[in-house]
Design a protein around this motif. Structure first.
Motif, PDB file in Angstrom:
ATOM      1  N   LEU A 151      -5.259  -2.997  -2.152  1.00  0.00           N
ATOM      2  CA  LEU A 151      -5.500  -2.203  -0.947  1.00  0.00           C
ATOM      3  C   LEU A 151      -5.732  -0.729  -1.269  1.00  0.00           C
ATOM      4  O   LEU A 151      -6.516  -0.061  -0.586  1.00  0.00           O
ATOM      5  CB  LEU A 151      -4.325  -2.351   0.023  1.00  0.00           C
ATOM      6  CG  LEU A 151      -4.325  -3.599   0.896  1.00  0.00           C
ATOM      7  CD1 LEU A 151      -3.187  -3.547   1.904  1.00  0.00           C
ATOM      8  CD2 LEU A 151      -5.648  -3.773   1.619  1.00  0.00           C
ATOM      9  N   VAL A 152      -5.049  -0.213  -2.276  1.00  0.00           N
ATOM     10  CA  VAL A 152      -5.264   1.183  -2.657  1.00  0.00           C
ATOM     11  C   VAL A 152      -6.677   1.366  -3.207  1.00  0.00           C
ATOM     12  O   VAL A 152      -7.359   2.364  -2.905  1.00  0.00           O
ATOM     13  CB  VAL A 152      -4.212   1.637  -3.681  1.00  0.00           C
ATOM     14  CG1 VAL A 152      -4.512   3.044  -4.185  1.00  0.00           C
ATOM     15  CG2 VAL A 152      -2.820   1.600  -3.058  1.00  0.00           C
ATOM     16  N   GLY A 208     -16.311  -1.476   0.477  1.00  0.00           N
ATOM     17  CA  GLY A 208     -14.926  -1.608   0.896  1.00  0.00           C
ATOM     18  C   GLY A 208     -14.713  -2.792   1.810  1.00  0.00           C
ATOM     19  O   GLY A 208     -13.714  -3.516   1.694  1.00  0.00           O
ATOM     20  N   LEU A 230     -12.714   5.051   1.887  1.00  0.00           N
ATOM     21  CA  LEU A 230     -12.347   6.331   2.478  1.00  0.00           C
ATOM     22  C   LEU A 230     -12.270   7.452   1.449  1.00  0.00           C
ATOM     23  O   LEU A 230     -11.765   8.527   1.759  1.00  0.00           O
ATOM     24  CB  LEU A 230     -11.008   6.206   3.211  1.00  0.00           C
ATOM     25  CG  LEU A 230     -10.980   5.182   4.359  1.00  0.00           C
ATOM     26  CD1 LEU A 230      -9.580   5.074   4.941  1.00  0.00           C
ATOM     27  CD2 LEU A 230     -11.980   5.544   5.437  1.00  0.00           C
ATOM     28  N   TYR A 267      -9.021   1.308  -0.358  1.00  0.00           N
ATOM     29  CA  TYR A 267      -8.915   2.580   0.373  1.00  0.00           C
ATOM     30  C   TYR A 267      -9.743   3.671  -0.308  1.00  0.00           C
ATOM     31  O   TYR A 267     -10.442   4.445   0.350  1.00  0.00           O
ATOM     32  CB  TYR A 267      -7.450   2.983   0.436  1.00  0.00           C
ATOM     33  CG  TYR A 267      -7.208   4.362   1.003  1.00  0.00           C
ATOM     34  CD1 TYR A 267      -7.154   4.582   2.368  1.00  0.00           C
ATOM     35  CD2 TYR A 267      -7.038   5.456   0.149  1.00  0.00           C
ATOM     36  CE1 TYR A 267      -6.934   5.851   2.889  1.00  0.00           C
ATOM     37  CE2 TYR A 267      -6.816   6.731   0.653  1.00  0.00           C
ATOM     38  CZ  TYR A 267      -6.766   6.916   2.023  1.00  0.00           C
ATOM     39  OH  TYR A 267      -6.554   8.176   2.527  1.00  0.00           O
ATOM     40  N   LYS A 268      -9.690   3.714  -1.632  1.00  0.00           N
ATOM     41  CA  LYS A 268     -10.468   4.722  -2.365  1.00  0.00           C
ATOM     42  C   LYS A 268     -11.965   4.486  -2.219  1.00  0.00           C
ATOM     43  O   LYS A 268     -12.746   5.430  -2.107  1.00  0.00           O
ATOM     44  CB  LYS A 268     -10.072   4.699  -3.843  1.00  0.00           C
ATOM     45  CG  LYS A 268      -8.649   5.175  -4.118  1.00  0.00           C
ATOM     46  CD  LYS A 268      -8.335   5.093  -5.599  1.00  0.00           C
ATOM     47  CE  LYS A 268      -6.932   5.578  -5.897  1.00  0.00           C
ATOM     48  NZ  LYS A 268      -6.594   5.471  -7.339  1.00  0.00           N
ATOM     49  N   PHE A 271       0.819  -1.214   0.000  1.00  0.00           N
ATOM     50  CA  PHE A 271       0.000   0.000   0.000  1.00  0.00           C
ATOM     51  C   PHE A 271       0.852   1.262   0.000  1.00  0.00           C
ATOM     52  O   PHE A 271       0.687   2.141  -0.853  1.00  0.00           O
ATOM     53  CB  PHE A 271      -0.931   0.013   1.216  1.00  0.00           C
ATOM     54  CG  PHE A 271      -1.770   1.247   1.329  1.00  0.00           C
ATOM     55  CD1 PHE A 271      -2.958   1.352   0.627  1.00  0.00           C
ATOM     56  CD2 PHE A 271      -1.372   2.315   2.117  1.00  0.00           C
ATOM     57  CE1 PHE A 271      -3.740   2.500   0.712  1.00  0.00           C
ATOM     58  CE2 PHE A 271      -2.136   3.461   2.214  1.00  0.00           C
ATOM     59  CZ  PHE A 271      -3.322   3.555   1.515  1.00  0.00           C
ATOM     60  N   TYR A 288     -18.455   2.109   2.951  1.00  0.00           N
ATOM     61  CA  TYR A 288     -17.811   1.129   3.829  1.00  0.00           C
ATOM     62  C   TYR A 288     -18.302  -0.291   3.562  1.00  0.00           C
ATOM     63  O   TYR A 288     -17.579  -1.257   3.812  1.00  0.00           O
ATOM     64  CB  TYR A 288     -18.081   1.485   5.291  1.00  0.00           C
ATOM     65  CG  TYR A 288     -17.551   2.834   5.694  1.00  0.00           C
ATOM     66  CD1 TYR A 288     -16.194   3.116   5.642  1.00  0.00           C
ATOM     67  CD2 TYR A 288     -18.412   3.839   6.124  1.00  0.00           C
ATOM     68  CE1 TYR A 288     -15.705   4.362   5.996  1.00  0.00           C
ATOM     69  CE2 TYR A 288     -17.933   5.082   6.478  1.00  0.00           C
ATOM     70  CZ  TYR A 288     -16.580   5.345   6.421  1.00  0.00           C
ATOM     71  OH  TYR A 288     -16.109   6.575   6.776  1.00  0.00           O
TER      72      TYR A 288
END
Length: 321
Positions: free
Chosen positions: A273-274, A290, A281, A277-278, A256, A287
């Motif tokens: 993971l990136v 994600g 977050l 994350y986008k 990440f 959520y």
């Protein structure tokens, strides 16, 4: 205190054993010490690992946009959405390419460093510390050094300065996806950061190989160097190599920091993971989706780890090899 007489000689009567002491026994203090030492760790594990995992699984079945306490149950809709998302599927391809580069490169480099350090007759501790020191460096700090000093896209970067000595034009290392020079930047920074740690694992395994095996190989006619390494050293490192490869695969899935800092504004070349994350977050703060992606990624890591362990015989007893 009462006394007893044996053949005219007075001797003290045996003291009464405390019932409480006999009831507790030596095992009680051992149990208490065990919980005193492991209790804080177990509490932290439950609070910071098990509870977030359970909460993520729960969120993955709800419409959880801008809230972590949703009420609308959507079933597997979040999983369908994440599995049909083009960016998430492309991130899995990015991971595959990244793992294909970083896993064998780190394995070879850490093993090579361990072999070199193990053969040293003096200053072994010094070189072991030098190669291990990058492990203590922050991934964020190392990524910024690679981006702003070593692989800067202008002529002041170290890499472009060296290329300029040979008449080669400046290369935009991180600006464009074609040609994909960004892989060189990402792989080298991860290689520098983690090779020292795995070198220590290989070094410990090398020092546990009995010297008698090398003496027997020499008697059988094995030449020092490649033959000894191939038929004696490498087979003895099988368990350590398997563990190192498993750890490297898991670490590659969790990549990440270097991607996020080196390719912060890029829409290409991002790992899973990136992308999660986008989703969780970013602007939408979804959520639920994600969390569903995190569950999918966790299951994928488990499957790959179990398959790799089965393939390489991880945990297999000596008698079954």
């Amino acid at each position: 205190m009462s006394t007893t007489t044996t053949r005219g000689v007075a001797s003290p009567a045996p003291a009464k054993v405390s019932k409480d002491r006999s009831r507790r026994g030596p095992g009680a203090s051992s149990t208490l010490n065990f919980w005193l030492f492991t209790g804080p760790f177990l509490i932290g594990l439950v609070i910071f690992v098990f509870v977030p995992i359970g909460w993520s699984v729960w969120l993955s079945f709800f419409e959880a946009r801008f809230t972590v306490t949703p009420s609308e149950f959507v079933g597997f809709e979040n999983y369908r959405q994440i599995l049909t998302d083009t960016d998430f599927r492309n991130s899995l391809v990015t991971f595959t390419v990244f793992a294909a580069f970083i896993v064998p490169a780190t394995w070879a480099m850490s093993l090579g460093l361990a072999l070199l350090v193990n053969r040293l007759r003096f200053m072994r501790a010094f070189f072991r510390s030098v190669f291990f020191l990058p492990t203590a460096v922050s991934y964020v700090a190392a990524s910024l050094i690679w981006k702003m000093s070593l692989f800067n896209g202008v002529r002041f970067g170290l890499a472009n300065t060296v290329l300029g000595w040979f008449g080669i034009d400046n290369i935009a290392w991180l600006a464009v996806p074609d040609p994909p020079w960004y892989w060189l930047v990402i792989v080298t920074v991860r290689l520098w950061l983690q090779s020292g740690f795995y070198m220590i694992l290989f070094l410990a395994a090398l020092q546990n190989i009995p010297r008698e095996l090398y003496e027997a190989a020499a008697i059988d006619g094995a030449k020092p160097g490649w033959q000894t390494f191939r038929y004696v050293t490498l087979p003895q490192l099988r368990a350590t190599s398997t563990a190192v490869i498993l750890l490297l695969l898991i670490a590659a899935y969790q990549a990440f920091d270097e991607f996020f800092n080196l390719l912060a504004k890029a829409t290409w070349g991002q790992p899973p993971l990136v992308e999660l994350y986008k989703m969780a977050l970013g602007e939408n703060q979804n959520y639920g989706v994600g969390s569903a992606g995190a569950v999918v990624l966790t299951l994928l890591i488990c499957v790959v780890t179990l398959f790799q362990g089965k393939l390489m015989g991880f945990g297999r007893g000596e008698e079954s090899k």
